[in-house]
Design an enzyme around this catalytic site. Structure first.
Site, PDB file in Angstrom:
ATOM      1  N   LYS A  14     -11.358  14.913  82.832  1.00  9.74           N
ATOM      2  CA  LYS A  14     -12.141  13.819  83.437  1.00  9.74           C
ATOM      3  C   LYS A  14     -11.226  12.705  83.966  1.00  9.74           C
ATOM      4  CE  LYS A  14     -14.665  12.931  79.707  1.00  9.74           C
ATOM      5  NZ  LYS A  14     -14.099  13.917  78.751  1.00  9.74           N
ATOM      6  N   ARG A  89     -21.948   8.835  75.748  1.00  8.11           N
ATOM      7  CA  ARG A  89     -21.630   9.959  74.873  1.00  8.11           C
ATOM      8  C   ARG A  89     -22.720  10.191  73.836  1.00  8.11           C
ATOM      9  NH1 ARG A  89     -15.552   9.410  75.449  1.00  8.11           N
ATOM     10  NH2 ARG A  89     -14.578  11.165  74.432  1.00  8.11           N
ATOM     11  N   ARG A 128      -0.983  17.929  75.276  1.00  8.25           N
ATOM     12  CA  ARG A 128      -0.984  16.531  75.740  1.00  8.25           C
ATOM     13  C   ARG A 128      -0.496  15.594  74.640  1.00  8.25           C
ATOM     14  NH1 ARG A 128      -6.628  13.998  77.846  1.00  8.25           N
ATOM     15  NH2 ARG A 128      -6.992  13.423  75.686  1.00  8.25           N
ATOM     16  N   ARG A 134      -1.124   9.752  71.549  1.00  7.47           N
ATOM     17  CA  ARG A 134      -2.452   9.502  70.968  1.00  7.47           C
ATOM     18  C   ARG A 134      -2.600  10.228  69.650  1.00  7.47           C
ATOM     19  NH1 ARG A 134      -7.131  10.298  75.425  1.00  7.47           N
ATOM     20  NH2 ARG A 134      -8.259  10.510  73.450  1.00  7.47           N
ATOM     21  N   ARG A 146     -13.520  15.927  67.104  1.00  7.71           N
ATOM     22  CA  ARG A 146     -13.995  15.376  68.382  1.00  7.71           C
ATOM     23  C   ARG A 146     -14.960  16.354  69.051  1.00  7.71           C
ATOM     24  NH1 ARG A 146      -8.421  14.031  71.027  1.00  7.71           N
ATOM     25  NH2 ARG A 146      -9.592  13.329  72.847  1.00  7.71           N
TER      26      ARG A 146
HETATM   27  P1  AMP Z   1     -11.502   9.637  75.351  1.00  9.25           P
HETATM   28  O1  AMP Z   1     -10.304   8.927  75.877  1.00  9.25           O
HETATM   29  O2  AMP Z   1     -12.657   9.606  76.307  1.00  9.25           O
HETATM   30  O3  AMP Z   1     -11.195  11.017  74.852  1.00  9.25           O
HETATM   31  O4  AMP Z   1     -11.996   8.801  74.075  1.00  9.25           O
HETATM   32  C1  AMP Z   1     -11.154   8.666  72.941  1.00  9.25           C
HETATM   33  C2  AMP Z   1     -11.983   8.155  71.782  1.00  9.25           C
HETATM   34  O5  AMP Z   1     -12.528   6.872  72.098  1.00  9.25           O
HETATM   35  C3  AMP Z   1     -13.169   9.008  71.374  1.00  9.25           C
HETATM   36  O6  AMP Z   1     -12.809  10.071  70.525  1.00  9.25           O
HETATM   37  C4  AMP Z   1     -14.022   7.963  70.647  1.00  9.25           C
HETATM   38  O7  AMP Z   1     -13.494   7.684  69.362  1.00  9.25           O
HETATM   39  C5  AMP Z   1     -13.797   6.714  71.504  1.00  9.25           C
HETATM   40  N1  AMP Z   1     -14.811   6.643  72.592  1.00  9.25           N
HETATM   41  C6  AMP Z   1     -14.576   6.691  73.937  1.00  9.25           C
HETATM   42  N2  AMP Z   1     -15.713   6.596  74.618  1.00  9.25           N
HETATM   43  C7  AMP Z   1     -16.709   6.476  73.704  1.00  9.25           C
HETATM   44  C8  AMP Z   1     -18.118   6.373  73.781  1.00  9.25           C
HETATM   45  N3  AMP Z   1     -18.766   6.371  74.956  1.00  9.25           N
HETATM   46  N4  AMP Z   1     -18.817   6.271  72.618  1.00  9.25           N
HETATM   47  C9  AMP Z   1     -18.192   6.257  71.424  1.00  9.25           C
HETATM   48  N5  AMP Z   1     -16.875   6.396  71.272  1.00  9.25           N
HETATM   49  C10 AMP Z   1     -16.127   6.494  72.397  1.00  9.25           C
END
Ligand code: AMP
Length: 191
Positions: A14, A89, A128, A134, A146
């Site tokens: 994404k 989400r 990654r 991360r 996740r």
């Molecule tokens: P991402 O970078 O999109 O993979 O997000 C990394 C982490 O951020 C996720 O595993 C969640 O812990 C948190 N996170 C990101 N977006 C959301 C969301 N819309 N709702 C809840 N947690 C989020």
């Protein structure tokens, strides 16, 4: 104004695709994961709170996430449209986004998903993790958590948007350029 939700499992690409799409279609890209990480880096209160969830691979609570997203949208009053990446989400987040946009006389134009098999994505995230720094990319158990969060809380959004006739999907496996071409075909019809 077009507002598009980029949808997909962790590691589906994404963020990578959003970089191209935001330029081509003049959209403001809002990645909730990136915004949380920015807050963690700057040691804000929001960052400290979010970190406790993110490090385990859990979703950050809805209220915190929704408030943050809304204030980011409000920071861009002249945007021609938004590309939401990693948000919503949960069903609660999707409903909050719909009513927030409705109050502004807007709506979600479409949700576009990048589809890919879990096993390919777990391997991709572990790779990654070697360079992203991360913590949630470096441990297979956190990564699996996740995906568990995704299956339980995020996957139901597909039906939420399908029921509104707003759900599109492309195959997320291929080169960056190939996936980008597939997305462009859909975006060209939406804008
Ligand atoms: P991402 O970078 O999109 O993979 O997000 C990394 C982490 O951020 C996720 O595993 C969640 O812990 C948190 N996170 C990101 N977006 C959301 C969301 N819309 N709702 C809840 N947690 C989020």
């Amino acid at each position: 104004m077009i507002n598009i939700v980029l949808f997909g499992k962790p590691g589906a690409g994404k963020g990578t695709q959003a970089e191209f799409l935001k330029e081509k279609y003049n959209l403001v890209h809002l990645s909730t994961g990136d915004i949380f990480r920015f807050n963690i880096k700057n040691d804000t209160e929001l960052g400290k709170l979010a970190k406790t969830y993110m490090d385990k691979g859990d979703l950050v609570p809805d209220e915190l996430t929704i408030n943050m997203l809304q204030s980011e949208v409000d920071k861009n009053p002249n945007a021609a449209g938004f590309l939401f990446d990693g948000f919503p989400r949960t069903i609660a987040q999707a409903e909050a986004l719909d009513s927030f946009l409705e109050n502004k006389g807007q709506n979600i134009t479409a949700t576009v998903a990048l589809e890919a098999d879990d096993n390919i994505l777990v391997a991709r995230l572990l790779e990654r993790g070697k360079t992203s720094g991360r913590p949630d990319d470096q441990d297979e158990e956190k990564i699996r958590n996740r995906y568990e969060e995704y299956s339980q809380k995020t996957a139901p959004l597909m039906n939420y948007y399908k029921n509104q006739g707003k759900f599109y999907a492309v195959d997320g496996i291929g080169t960056i350029a190939e996936v980008n071409d597939r997305l462009n075909l859909i975006f060209d019809k939406l804008v």
